[in-house]
Design an enzyme around this catalytic site. Sequence first.
Site, PDB file in Angstrom:
ATOM      1  N   ASN A 151       1.766   2.989  -2.541  1.00 24.46           N
ATOM      2  CA  ASN A 151       1.134   3.926  -3.484  1.00 24.46           C
ATOM      3  C   ASN A 151      -0.191   4.439  -2.940  1.00 24.46           C
ATOM      4  OD1 ASN A 151       2.692   4.193  -6.145  1.00 24.46           O
ATOM      5  ND2 ASN A 151       2.825   2.007  -5.671  1.00 24.46           N
ATOM      6  N   GLY A 176       0.792  -1.236   0.000  1.00 22.40           N
ATOM      7  CA  GLY A 176       0.000   0.000   0.000  1.00 22.40           C
ATOM      8  C   GLY A 176       0.816   1.274   0.000  1.00 22.40           C
ATOM      9  N   ASP A 230      -4.359  -4.958 -18.648  1.00 17.61           N
ATOM     10  CA  ASP A 230      -3.297  -4.013 -19.020  1.00 17.61           C
ATOM     11  C   ASP A 230      -3.421  -3.452 -20.433  1.00 17.61           C
ATOM     12  OD1 ASP A 230      -2.168  -4.491 -16.524  1.00 17.61           O
ATOM     13  OD2 ASP A 230      -0.876  -6.085 -17.255  1.00 17.61           O
ATOM     14  N   HIS A 244       0.685   0.144 -13.650  1.00 22.67           N
ATOM     15  CA  HIS A 244       1.433  -1.069 -13.983  1.00 22.67           C
ATOM     16  C   HIS A 244       2.922  -0.751 -13.903  1.00 22.67           C
ATOM     17  CE1 HIS A 244       2.038  -5.042 -15.620  1.00 22.67           C
ATOM     18  NE2 HIS A 244       2.992  -4.518 -16.369  1.00 22.67           N
ATOM     19  N   GLU A 259       6.805   5.601  -9.318  1.00 18.31           N
ATOM     20  CA  GLU A 259       5.393   5.503  -8.910  1.00 18.31           C
ATOM     21  C   GLU A 259       5.066   6.564  -7.864  1.00 18.31           C
ATOM     22  OE1 GLU A 259       4.321   0.867  -9.796  1.00 18.31           O
ATOM     23  OE2 GLU A 259       4.931   1.344  -7.759  1.00 18.31           O
ATOM     24  N   ILE A 302     -10.677  -6.982 -12.334  1.00 12.90           N
ATOM     25  CA  ILE A 302     -11.955  -6.332 -12.013  1.00 12.90           C
ATOM     26  C   ILE A 302     -13.022  -6.900 -12.951  1.00 12.90           C
ATOM     27  CG2 ILE A 302     -13.199  -4.119 -12.023  1.00 12.90           C
ATOM     28  CD1 ILE A 302     -11.191  -4.184  -9.779  1.00 12.90           C
ATOM     29  N   LEU A 332      -4.393  -6.988  -7.159  1.00 10.52           N
ATOM     30  CA  LEU A 332      -3.896  -8.089  -7.981  1.00 10.52           C
ATOM     31  C   LEU A 332      -4.981  -9.049  -8.462  1.00 10.52           C
ATOM     32  CD1 LEU A 332      -0.533  -8.734  -6.108  1.00 10.52           C
ATOM     33  CD2 LEU A 332      -1.048  -7.147  -7.971  1.00 10.52           C
ATOM     34  N   ASN A 362      -5.531   2.116 -13.364  1.00 15.39           N
ATOM     35  CA  ASN A 362      -4.561   1.173 -12.798  1.00 15.39           C
ATOM     36  C   ASN A 362      -3.136   1.705 -12.987  1.00 15.39           C
ATOM     37  OD1 ASN A 362      -3.571  -1.417 -11.799  1.00 15.39           O
ATOM     38  ND2 ASN A 362      -3.044  -1.922 -13.920  1.00 15.39           N
TER      39      ASN A 362
HETATM   40  C1  GAR Z   1       3.217  -1.430  -7.527  1.00 17.16           C
HETATM   41  O1  GAR Z   1       4.527  -1.511  -8.008  1.00 17.16           O
HETATM   42  C2  GAR Z   1       2.244  -1.546  -8.679  1.00 17.16           C
HETATM   43  O2  GAR Z   1       2.733  -0.992  -9.860  1.00 17.16           O
HETATM   44  C3  GAR Z   1       2.107  -3.034  -8.798  1.00 17.16           C
HETATM   45  O3  GAR Z   1       2.046  -3.485  -7.464  1.00 17.16           O
HETATM   46  C4  GAR Z   1       2.889  -2.652  -6.670  1.00 17.16           C
HETATM   47  C5  GAR Z   1       2.137  -2.279  -5.399  1.00 17.16           C
HETATM   48  O4  GAR Z   1       2.996  -1.637  -4.492  1.00 17.16           O
HETATM   49  N1  GAR Z   1       0.940  -3.396  -9.546  1.00 17.16           N
HETATM   50  C6  GAR Z   1       0.945  -4.413 -10.416  1.00 17.16           C
HETATM   51  O5  GAR Z   1       1.890  -5.133 -10.600  1.00 17.16           O
HETATM   52  C7  GAR Z   1      -0.378  -4.598 -11.162  1.00 17.16           C
HETATM   53  N2  GAR Z   1      -0.189  -5.417 -12.324  1.00 17.16           N
HETATM   54  P1  GAR Z   1       2.400  -0.917  -3.193  1.00 17.16           P
HETATM   55  O6  GAR Z   1       1.476  -1.928  -2.511  1.00 17.16           O
HETATM   56  O7  GAR Z   1       3.579  -0.598  -2.358  1.00 17.16           O
HETATM   57  O8  GAR Z   1       1.656   0.307  -3.644  1.00 17.16           O
END
Ligand code: GAR
Length: 197
Positions: free
Chosen positions: A18, A16, A149, A108, A178, A92, A89, A106
């Site tokens: 992000n 979490g 995606d 990626h 990010e 939807i 993950l 989203n």
């Molecule tokens: C992030 O790097 C995001 O881009 C990725 O999961 C991570 C979550 O990090 N998402 C994917 O891979 C979706 N295909 P966080 O929980 O620290 O925000």
Amino acid sequence: MLNGPKKIIVFASGSGSNAEQIILQAQACAWAKVSAVYCNNPTAGVIQRAERLGVPVRLFENQQLNDTEFVLAWLQQDAPDLIILAGFLRKIPEFIIRAFSRSIVNIHPAILPDFGGKGMYGMHVHKAVKASGAEKTGITIHYVNAAYDEGDIIFQAETRVSSDDQPEDIARKVQELEHEHFAPVVLNLLKQDTHGQ
Ligand code: GAR
């Protein structure tokens, strides 16, 4: 702001980091707020982060995402202006995508269309980037449609990968991008929406 702040709902399954950035940056402006975090993993770090920041968490099981009377019903009740997938993950379901058409975004952790699709998430992506010998990677922020995606791209940013970089180094570089870009891009989308009405 006659109708109160614009509402964001964040879906997350993991740490979490992000989600936290989006919550903090929304809290710093008067016209947007994260009204809830929706989470499908009872041990996810995002739960503590959200609670620490005073954001309610709605926890659900994976089959409840696919039940038209469960997560969709919460969403209809919470009525978000934007739904953000921040490390969520699961796919939807189409009935939620239809109900919130062009309102689901989203992130990626690579430059789509490269390193995207089913099974490409988190460290799997960074390991694939390393294995390919790619000299750059990055992030893609995109609308969510029925295919993994493949929705319209809103924003991309790149970072260099050196031959010494291990998947963990690549992950760190991508996470920096990010944290720099995701929340501002999300808030900007909402702002355009606010001004367009
Ligand atoms: C992030 O790097 C995001 O881009 C990725 O999961 C991570 C979550 O990090 N998402 C994917 O891979 C979706 N295909 P966080 O929980 O620290 O925000």
